[in-house]
Design a protein around this motif. Structure first.
Motif, short mmCIF file in Angstrom:
data_model
loop_
_atom_site.label_atom_id
_atom_site.label_comp_id
_atom_site.label_asym_id
_atom_site.label_seq_id
_atom_site.Cartn_x
_atom_site.Cartn_y
_atom_site.Cartn_z
N ARG A 39 -6.86 -7.02 -12.69
CA ARG A 39 -6.56 -8.12 -13.61
C ARG A 39 -5.18 -8.72 -13.37
NH1 ARG A 39 -8.41 -8.70 -18.93
NH2 ARG A 39 -10.60 -8.14 -19.08
N VAL A 40 -4.35 -8.04 -12.60
CA VAL A 40 -2.94 -8.42 -12.51
C VAL A 40 -2.73 -9.43 -11.40
CG1 VAL A 40 -0.58 -7.56 -12.24
CG2 VAL A 40 -2.30 -6.12 -13.36
N ASP A 41 -2.46 -10.67 -11.78
CA ASP A 41 -2.29 -11.74 -10.79
C ASP A 41 -1.17 -11.43 -9.79
OD1 ASP A 41 -4.33 -13.28 -11.82
OD2 ASP A 41 -3.02 -14.41 -13.15
N LYS A 42 -0.11 -10.80 -10.27
CA LYS A 42 1.04 -10.57 -9.40
C LYS A 42 0.73 -9.64 -8.24
CE LYS A 42 4.61 -11.40 -12.88
NZ LYS A 42 5.75 -10.80 -13.64
N LEU A 43 -0.33 -8.86 -8.34
CA LEU A 43 -0.70 -7.97 -7.24
C LEU A 43 -1.50 -8.69 -6.15
CD1 LEU A 43 -1.51 -4.71 -9.22
CD2 LEU A 43 0.23 -4.95 -7.45
N LEU A 102 -1.37 -1.49 1.38
CA LEU A 102 -0.91 -2.39 0.32
C LEU A 102 -1.44 -1.81 -0.97
CD1 LEU A 102 -2.01 -5.60 2.20
CD2 LEU A 102 0.34 -4.76 1.98
N ARG A 103 -0.53 -1.42 -1.88
CA ARG A 103 -0.98 -0.61 -3.00
C ARG A 103 -0.27 -0.94 -4.30
NH1 ARG A 103 3.54 0.03 -3.92
NH2 ARG A 103 5.06 1.54 -3.19
N ASP A 104 -0.92 -0.56 -5.41
CA ASP A 104 -0.24 -0.56 -6.69
C ASP A 104 0.41 0.82 -6.85
OD1 ASP A 104 -2.24 1.23 -7.42
OD2 ASP A 104 -3.27 -0.16 -8.78
N SER A 105 0.85 1.16 -8.05
CA SER A 105 1.62 2.39 -8.25
C SER A 105 0.81 3.66 -8.01
CB SER A 105 2.22 2.40 -9.65
OG SER A 105 1.21 2.27 -10.64
N PHE A 106 -0.52 3.58 -8.00
CA PHE A 106 -1.31 4.77 -7.68
C PHE A 106 -1.02 5.26 -6.26
CE2 PHE A 106 -3.27 4.42 -11.61
CZ PHE A 106 -4.27 5.34 -11.80
N GLY A 107 -0.53 4.35 -5.41
CA GLY A 107 -0.21 4.74 -4.04
C GLY A 107 0.92 5.74 -3.95
N CYS A 108 1.80 5.79 -4.95
CA CYS A 108 2.91 6.76 -4.91
C CYS A 108 2.39 8.18 -4.80
CB CYS A 108 3.78 6.62 -6.16
SG CYS A 108 4.70 5.09 -6.26
N GLY A 109 1.35 8.50 -5.55
CA GLY A 109 0.81 9.84 -5.52
C GLY A 109 0.01 10.15 -4.27
N LEU A 110 -0.54 9.12 -3.64
CA LEU A 110 -1.44 9.32 -2.50
C LEU A 110 -0.74 9.30 -1.15
CD1 LEU A 110 -4.54 9.41 -1.61
CD2 LEU A 110 -4.30 6.95 -1.29
N THR A 111 0.21 8.37 -0.95
CA THR A 111 0.77 8.15 0.39
C THR A 111 1.50 9.36 0.98
OG1 THR A 111 2.68 7.04 -0.64
CG2 THR A 111 0.90 5.66 0.19
N PRO A 112 2.19 10.21 0.21
CA PRO A 112 2.80 11.39 0.84
C PRO A 112 1.77 12.29 1.50
CG PRO A 112 3.82 10.99 -1.27
CD PRO A 112 2.64 10.08 -1.19
N PHE A 113 0.63 12.50 0.83
CA PHE A 113 -0.43 13.31 1.43
C PHE A 113 -1.01 12.61 2.66
CE2 PHE A 113 -0.90 14.73 -3.15
CZ PHE A 113 -0.28 15.95 -2.95
N LEU A 114 -1.20 11.29 2.55
CA LEU A 114 -1.78 10.53 3.66
C LEU A 114 -0.91 10.60 4.91
CD1 LEU A 114 -4.16 8.65 4.40
CD2 LEU A 114 -2.76 6.72 3.59
#
Length: 467
Positions: free
Chosen positions: A441-445, A385-397
């Motif tokens: 800080r982002v409630d929507k996340l 479960l991720r914010d947009s930083f996950g885009c860069g990480l998940t392909p490697f993972l």
């Protein structure tokens, strides 16, 4: 009508100021089309959709992607032009203002000229802080040319209730499914380049409090920030390459560093078996595209202020075979990493204000995406479960797992039971929650955690409804 006329006057004055400076210094004619040319450098791509290219043979891996060249910027053409007289410059400026007024608004909206000229003026004046109408999007120029957002009016937020939500969720996941949860704290640019003296920013303090509360409740955590801070101490210049200069996200190099640290944790605490080549940066080819990205912060101030980022694509040298799908929109890509997990066609569109080359990795912030590794059918399965930083990480993972399912928590809209239903269906070996410091800080996340904070919000809404 008076306000509208005043707006025209202000915009024309700014345009006139910048155009006169450029004209006197560089010998350019300040016409409407001339300003269009000044605001962008037009890139070209030899083929429009790089992702459709076949994977090159191992003996011909130098450049499997289309070449990218940039038309020489008009400013460079003008360096040898004689400087005009002051009277010539003023005459040209008067002619420009007369011709530009009828179509000024349309031109500014179409080409983002106002942003470019405003940012260019800020750079000429040497401004380190460029304020925005929305205070949270004020842009600060850090050492080395890195840009960051800073809310100059913000105050520190208490993370107690937010931590209670995550603790409740982690305990429920383990109690009902015996599935462990790992919270991963992604870094920010401030971990490699501090803010100028006198400017306060609280995201790191908030992350410290959040992690401390999770650890007290025995929720497993992994803080990636110390590794980035250590890199900055060893070599500040190299450490700044871990982030895009004009965007708030980490670069592929930064995402790969986060991936390396996460793999160490997975091996040590969760019995993952990960071969050395999967985490060795020398086992990846890197393809660089010059001045191909104007990021989220750069778009607030324009490329004349921010410049543009190079984009680097990392592709494994070793054999890979993955299936990547986004069920909700019918995307399915199969084959080597470069074909299935990367979207280099994001480079085809040359409009810097409309495209986002950061999403070359994983394609974007999809509500749900699945990457299945055909080379590791007996590996472990991760739900992240991720914010947009996950885009860069998940392909490697995806290289070290059997399957990685990435989800945007905003999809659940406060329904924790639906979240649990997905966990029951996917049966992951591990749940990872990945957020950058600013996302806390982002409630929507956090809408899928109907505990302390969600209850408080519901109570407040009920009180407002009664009034």
């Amino acid at each position: 009508m008076t306000k509208r006329r005043n707006s025209y006057t202000a915009v024309l004055f700014l345009i006139g100021l910048v155009s006169a400076l450029l004209y006197l210094g560089l010998g350019l004619t300040p016409s409407a089309t001339g300003f269009q040319d000044l605001t962008r450098s037009v890139p070209t791509v030899s083929q429009p959709y790089a992702a459709k290219l076949p994977l090159p043979a191992r003996e011909d891996r130098e450049n499997p992607f289309p070449s990218r060249s940039t038309v020489i910027h008009p400013l460079q053409h003008s360096l040898g032009t004689p400087v005009p007289s002051l009277s010539e410059a003023l005459d040209s400026f008067c002619q420009f203002t007369q011709e530009a007024d009828p179509t000024l608004n349309q031109l500014l909206d179409r080409d983002h000229m106002f942003i470019e000229l405003y940012g260019g003026a800020q750079r000429l004046m040497g401004r380190q802080i460029v304020e925005d109408m929305d205070p949270q999007y004020t842009v600060v120029n850090l050492e080395g040319g890195l840009l960051t957002f800073a809310d100059l009016e913000g105050e520190q937020m208490d993370m107690t209730t937010r931590a209670e939500e995550m603790i409740d969720f982690a305990h429920r996941v383990y109690k009902e499914y015996r599935t462990p949860l790992l919270y991963v704290q992604a870094p920010s640019k401030l971990n490699v380049s501090p803010l100028p003296e006198g400017i306060e920013e609280y995201s790191d303090r908030e992350a410290d409090q959040f992690l401390s509360l999770l650890e007290e409740a025995r929720v497993d955590t992994l803080d990636l920030r110390p590794a980035f801070m250590e890199a900055a101490q060893e070599d500040p210049t190299e450490a700044r390459e871990l982030f895009y200069r004009t965007d708030h996200h980490w670069s592929p190099e930064g995402a790969f560093l986060g991936y390396q640290i996460l793999c160490e944790k997975l091996e040590k605490s969760y019995r993952f078996k990960i071969s050395e080549e999967l985490t060795d940066p020398e086992e990846f080819d890197k393809y660089s595209f010059h001045a191909a990205f104007l990021g989220s912060q750069g778009r607030r101030v324009g490329s004349l202020y921010a410049g543009e980022d190079d984009v680097e694509i990392w592709s494994p040298k070793f054999s890979t075979d993955l299936t990547y799908s986004v069920p909700l929109i019918g995307v399915k890509r199969e084959g080597p990493f470069v074909v299935s997990m990367l979207f280099p066609e994001r480079l085809a569109d040359t409009d810097r204000y409309e495209t986002n080359p950061y999403t070359i990795y994983a394609g974007g912030d999809y509500l749900l995406s699945r990457a299945y590794n055909e080379k590791n059918p007996k590996g472990k399965r991760i739900l992240i479960l991720r914010d947009s930083f996950g885009c860069g990480l998940t392909p490697f993972l995806s290289l070290c797992c059997q399957e990685v399912i990435a989800m945007d928590p905003r999809q659940f809209n406060g329904n924790q039971d639906m979240m649990m239903h997905y966990i029951d269906w996917l049966e992951p070996d591990l749940v990872i929650v990945l957020n950058s410091t600013g996302s806390l800080r982002v409630d929507k996340l956090y809408p899928y955690l109907p505990t302390a904070r969600a209850d408080a919000i519901a109570e407040k809404r009920a009180e407002e409804a009664e009034k």
